[in-house]
Design an enzyme around this catalytic site. Structure first.
Site, PDB file in Angstrom:
ATOM      1  N   ILE A  53       1.206  -1.000  -0.033  1.00 30.55           N
ATOM      2  CA  ILE A  53       0.107   0.043  -0.422  1.00 30.55           C
ATOM      3  C   ILE A  53       0.861   1.516   0.051  1.00 30.55           C
ATOM      4  O   ILE A  53       0.243   2.233  -0.730  1.00 30.55           O
ATOM      5  CB  ILE A  53      -0.592   0.150   0.867  1.00 30.55           C
ATOM      6  CG1 ILE A  53      -1.856  -1.070   1.049  1.00 30.55           C
ATOM      7  CG2 ILE A  53      -1.767   1.266   1.287  1.00 30.55           C
ATOM      8  CD1 ILE A  53      -2.877  -1.160   2.164  1.00 30.55           C
ATOM      9  N   LYS A  88       7.101  13.262  15.642  1.00 28.01           N
ATOM     10  CA  LYS A  88       8.979  13.824  16.367  1.00 28.01           C
ATOM     11  C   LYS A  88      10.072  14.728  14.627  1.00 28.01           C
ATOM     12  O   LYS A  88      10.544  15.240  15.504  1.00 28.01           O
ATOM     13  CB  LYS A  88       9.402  13.819  18.136  1.00 28.01           C
ATOM     14  CG  LYS A  88       8.035  13.350  18.419  1.00 28.01           C
ATOM     15  CD  LYS A  88       7.854  14.521  19.178  1.00 28.01           C
ATOM     16  CE  LYS A  88       8.750  15.609  20.076  1.00 28.01           C
ATOM     17  NZ  LYS A  88       8.072  16.764  20.628  1.00 28.01           N
ATOM     18  N   LYS A 147      -4.024   1.325  16.761  1.00 25.87           N
ATOM     19  CA  LYS A 147      -4.663   2.252  15.661  1.00 25.87           C
ATOM     20  C   LYS A 147      -5.806   3.318  16.096  1.00 25.87           C
ATOM     21  O   LYS A 147      -5.932   4.351  16.086  1.00 25.87           O
ATOM     22  CB  LYS A 147      -5.545   0.950  14.414  1.00 25.87           C
ATOM     23  CG  LYS A 147      -4.936   0.877  13.733  1.00 25.87           C
ATOM     24  CD  LYS A 147      -3.820   1.586  13.030  1.00 25.87           C
ATOM     25  CE  LYS A 147      -2.824   0.483  11.884  1.00 25.87           C
ATOM     26  NZ  LYS A 147      -1.703   1.251  11.370  1.00 25.87           N
ATOM     27  N   ILE A 155      -7.821  -4.858   1.365  1.00 23.99           N
ATOM     28  CA  ILE A 155      -6.799  -4.327  -0.064  1.00 23.99           C
ATOM     29  C   ILE A 155      -6.418  -5.889  -0.879  1.00 23.99           C
ATOM     30  O   ILE A 155      -5.667  -6.156  -0.131  1.00 23.99           O
ATOM     31  CB  ILE A 155      -6.132  -3.058   0.174  1.00 23.99           C
ATOM     32  CG1 ILE A 155      -6.661  -2.178   1.314  1.00 23.99           C
ATOM     33  CG2 ILE A 155      -5.704  -2.578  -1.579  1.00 23.99           C
ATOM     34  CD1 ILE A 155      -7.943  -1.762   0.207  1.00 23.99           C
ATOM     35  N   SER A 190      -4.098   4.495   9.319  1.00 24.92           N
ATOM     36  CA  SER A 190      -4.846   3.679  10.352  1.00 24.92           C
ATOM     37  C   SER A 190      -5.796   2.701  10.108  1.00 24.92           C
ATOM     38  O   SER A 190      -5.628   1.936   8.455  1.00 24.92           O
ATOM     39  CB  SER A 190      -5.626   5.106  10.977  1.00 24.92           C
ATOM     40  OG  SER A 190      -6.294   3.967  12.571  1.00 24.92           O
ATOM     41  N   ASP A 205      14.976   1.443  12.564  1.00 27.78           N
ATOM     42  CA  ASP A 205      13.760   0.649  13.695  1.00 27.78           C
ATOM     43  C   ASP A 205      13.163   2.024  14.308  1.00 27.78           C
ATOM     44  O   ASP A 205      13.561   3.092  15.062  1.00 27.78           O
ATOM     45  CB  ASP A 205      14.493  -0.086  14.954  1.00 27.78           C
ATOM     46  CG  ASP A 205      13.083  -0.622  15.579  1.00 27.78           C
ATOM     47  OD1 ASP A 205      12.397  -0.088  15.467  1.00 27.78           O
ATOM     48  OD2 ASP A 205      13.668  -1.562  16.763  1.00 27.78           O
TER      49      ASP A 205
END
Length: 350
Positions: free
Chosen positions: A32, A146, A194, A223, A176, A80
């Site tokens: 995706i 951040k 989520k 999907i 999400s 990571d």
């Protein structure tokens, strides 16, 4: 060789609408996310995609770069998202001297076996497994925010979000799911993670909206052809068509439809969209009924522990490096008793 545009982008979008823009995407090697970034690159953006698997991420970056002649796409593997310093270093390598709109934040599809892409009842879900999904998905999204938000604020200041400005800066999309809208058996870990991402996006919209930065959620449904559906899909129900019939539109979605939603939110058309959740699932989350495990209906597979036994069986096969076949089925029947034969046949839709 470049993929056909029709595989990842509708014809309604005008070439060049993302000229001089940059997308930073975690999990960019996934099915995706790569389609989302490929669409943006086709329309003029340059990109930096990051992921855990070095070879997969770098190969996908080279593939995405074929979407437009002269495109700059960097693939950074070995990352990571639970470690913010790795994200900060990746942002520094973004192919531009100034990170401009948009930013795409997403659950890394190529790390930890795809966080959340497994089914488990709470009774079988260890605290460590639960924490790992939260760390990768929710904390990973926060870390990405951040690491990039100073650049987004600077971009929004330079390219203010005004109704008359077609060149705005500072866009965020979090990927999400809809599990937490109603609750979902066997997906507690993903639903909680989520829900946290949705709350994060809403807070970002309120805190950074006054600085010109928009933050929105894009929620895909099932999907076709994705890693998630390969792991979570019910093969027997898909083969019979029952899985598609549970959706109001009677089908699974395509990566192109998710990419189109991404283009909308990042384009001039989405300038005034902030703090929203765009669900692209054919209306599936509104459909009645709960998750079904093979031929077993809710709540039967929870009350008789059949799904827990299924997870145990598949885990044993993976541990010993075995494939599902008639011999392993016979061995398991011998060990557990013939009552589980129907369960075993469901493991691979037989």
């Amino acid at each position: 060789m470049a993929l056909p545009r029709s595989d990842y982008l509708s014809n309604v979008w005008k070439d060049g609408i993302f000229d001089n823009k940059v997308v930073f995407c975690t999990g960019g090697g996934g099915t995706i996310c790569s389609a989302q970034v490929r669409a943006l690159v086709h329309l003029g953006a340059n990109a930096c995609i990051v992921g855990r698997n070095v070879e997969k991420t770098e190969a996908m970056a080279r593939s995405i770069a074929t979407a437009r002649k002269g495109a700059k796409v960097i693939g950074i593997g070995g990352l990571d998202v639970r470690k913010i310093e790795t994200l900060e270093k990746a942002v520094e390598r973004t192919p531009t001297s100034k990170l401009e709109t948009p930013i795409l934040t997403n659950l890394p599809e190529n790390s930890a076996g795809a966080a959340g892409n497994f089914l488990s009842p709470i009774s079988n879900l260890s605290p460590n497994a639960f924490k790992t999904v939260i760390d990768i998905d929710t904390i990973g999204s926060y870390n990405t925010l951040k690491a990039t938000i100073p650049h987004l604020v600077a971009s929004a200041k330079k390219h203010p979000n005004a109704a008359t400005n077609p060149d705005t800066g500072g866009r965020i999309i979090f990927i999400s799911a809809s599990f937490h809208f109603t609750g979902m058996p066997l997906q507690t870990h993903a639903a909680v993670a989520k829900a946290g991402v949705d709350a994060l996006s809403a807070s970002v919209a309120l805190e950074y909206g006054p600085r010109g930065v928009t933050s929105n959620i894009l929620t895909p449904g099932p999907i076709a052809g994705t890693e998630g559906m390969e792991r979570l899909g019910n093969k027997a129900a898909e083969a019979s068509g029952a899985a598609m019939r549970s959706n109001p539109l009677q089908r699974y979605g395509s990566v192109k439809e998710i990419a189109d939603g991404t283009v909308y939110l990042f384009s001039d058309a989405g300038n005034y969209v902030n703090g929203e959740v765009l669900v692209i699932d054919g209306g599936g989350w509104r459909s009645p009924g709960s998750f079904e495990a093979g031929s077993r209906k809710y709540p039967d597979y929870l009350l008789d522990d059949s799904f827990a036994r299924r997870i145990f069986f598949l885990g044993m096969l993976r541990f010993f490096g075995l494939e599902y076949d008639d011999m392993t089925m016979k061995l398991y029947i011998f060990m557990r008793g013939a009552r589980d034969i129907s369960l075993l046949r469901e493991v691979q839709g037989k």
